[in-house]
Motif scaffolding. Structure first.
Motif, PDB file in Angstrom:
ATOM      1  N   GLY A 140      -2.301 -11.086  -3.663  1.00 38.86           N
ATOM      2  CA  GLY A 140      -2.055 -10.732  -5.055  1.00 38.86           C
ATOM      3  C   GLY A 140      -2.740 -11.682  -6.021  1.00 38.86           C
ATOM      4  N   ASN A 177      -6.483   0.690  -3.503  1.00 45.76           N
ATOM      5  CA  ASN A 177      -6.112   1.560  -2.388  1.00 45.76           C
ATOM      6  C   ASN A 177      -6.433   0.894  -1.047  1.00 45.76           C
ATOM      7  N   VAL A 178      -5.972  -0.337  -0.887  1.00 47.95           N
ATOM      8  CA  VAL A 178      -6.295  -1.121   0.298  1.00 47.95           C
ATOM      9  C   VAL A 178      -5.841  -0.430   1.580  1.00 47.95           C
ATOM     10  N   HIS A 179      -4.717   0.254   1.561  1.00 52.80           N
ATOM     11  CA  HIS A 179      -4.217   0.898   2.777  1.00 52.80           C
ATOM     12  C   HIS A 179      -5.034   2.141   3.134  1.00 52.80           C
ATOM     13  N   ASN A 230      -3.406  -8.375   2.165  1.00 55.08           N
ATOM     14  CA  ASN A 230      -3.603  -8.056   0.765  1.00 55.08           C
ATOM     15  C   ASN A 230      -3.027  -9.200  -0.061  1.00 55.08           C
ATOM     16  N   THR A 255     -10.974  -6.229  -6.539  1.00 53.75           N
ATOM     17  CA  THR A 255     -10.096  -5.203  -7.102  1.00 53.75           C
ATOM     18  C   THR A 255     -10.093  -3.999  -6.175  1.00 53.75           C
ATOM     19  N   LEU A 256      -9.089  -3.900  -5.344  1.00 52.78           N
ATOM     20  CA  LEU A 256      -9.008  -2.798  -4.394  1.00 52.78           C
ATOM     21  C   LEU A 256      -7.600  -2.218  -4.438  1.00 52.78           C
ATOM     22  N   VAL A 276      -3.897  -5.807   8.117  1.00 52.54           N
ATOM     23  CA  VAL A 276      -4.357  -5.732   6.728  1.00 52.54           C
ATOM     24  C   VAL A 276      -3.715  -6.868   5.944  1.00 52.54           C
TER      25      VAL A 276
END
Length: 94
Positions: A53, A34-36, A51, A31-32, A49
């Motif tokens: 879903g 704010n990945v950016h 990501n 659970t991230l 990066v």
């Protein structure tokens, strides 16, 4: 978590992250949101990066919010532990 992780990453980047000794960090989280922001902190180019879903999860992620109120005379930490173990037991019995 949080500040401890940031300190470890910053130390690793400063100690090993040089052109002569590159440092590769792999960051994973279930659970991230704010990945950016995390990628920018790690000096990762946006193109590097990845990501994934909910469709990539083998098991659906569930979130549960539980209010904890200590019993009279009970310490807050003990109340949290009591409720957490009760909830864990409940989910294991399903």
């Amino acid at each position: 978590q949080g500040p401890v992780l940031e300190a470890l990453v910053a130390r690793a980047q400063r100690s090993w992250g040089t052109p002569l000794r590159p440092c590769r960090l792999v960051a994973l989280s279930a659970t991230l949101p704010n990945v950016h922001d995390i990628a920018a902190f790690l000096n990762v180019a946006p193109a590097e990066v990845f990501n994934f879903g909910e469709e990539a999860r083998p098991v659906p992620l569930e979130q549960h919010f539980v209010g904890v109120r200590p019993w009279p005379g009970e310490e807050a930490g003990a109340a949290l532990e009591r409720v957490a173990w009760a909830k864990a037991r409940l989910h294991l019995e399903r």
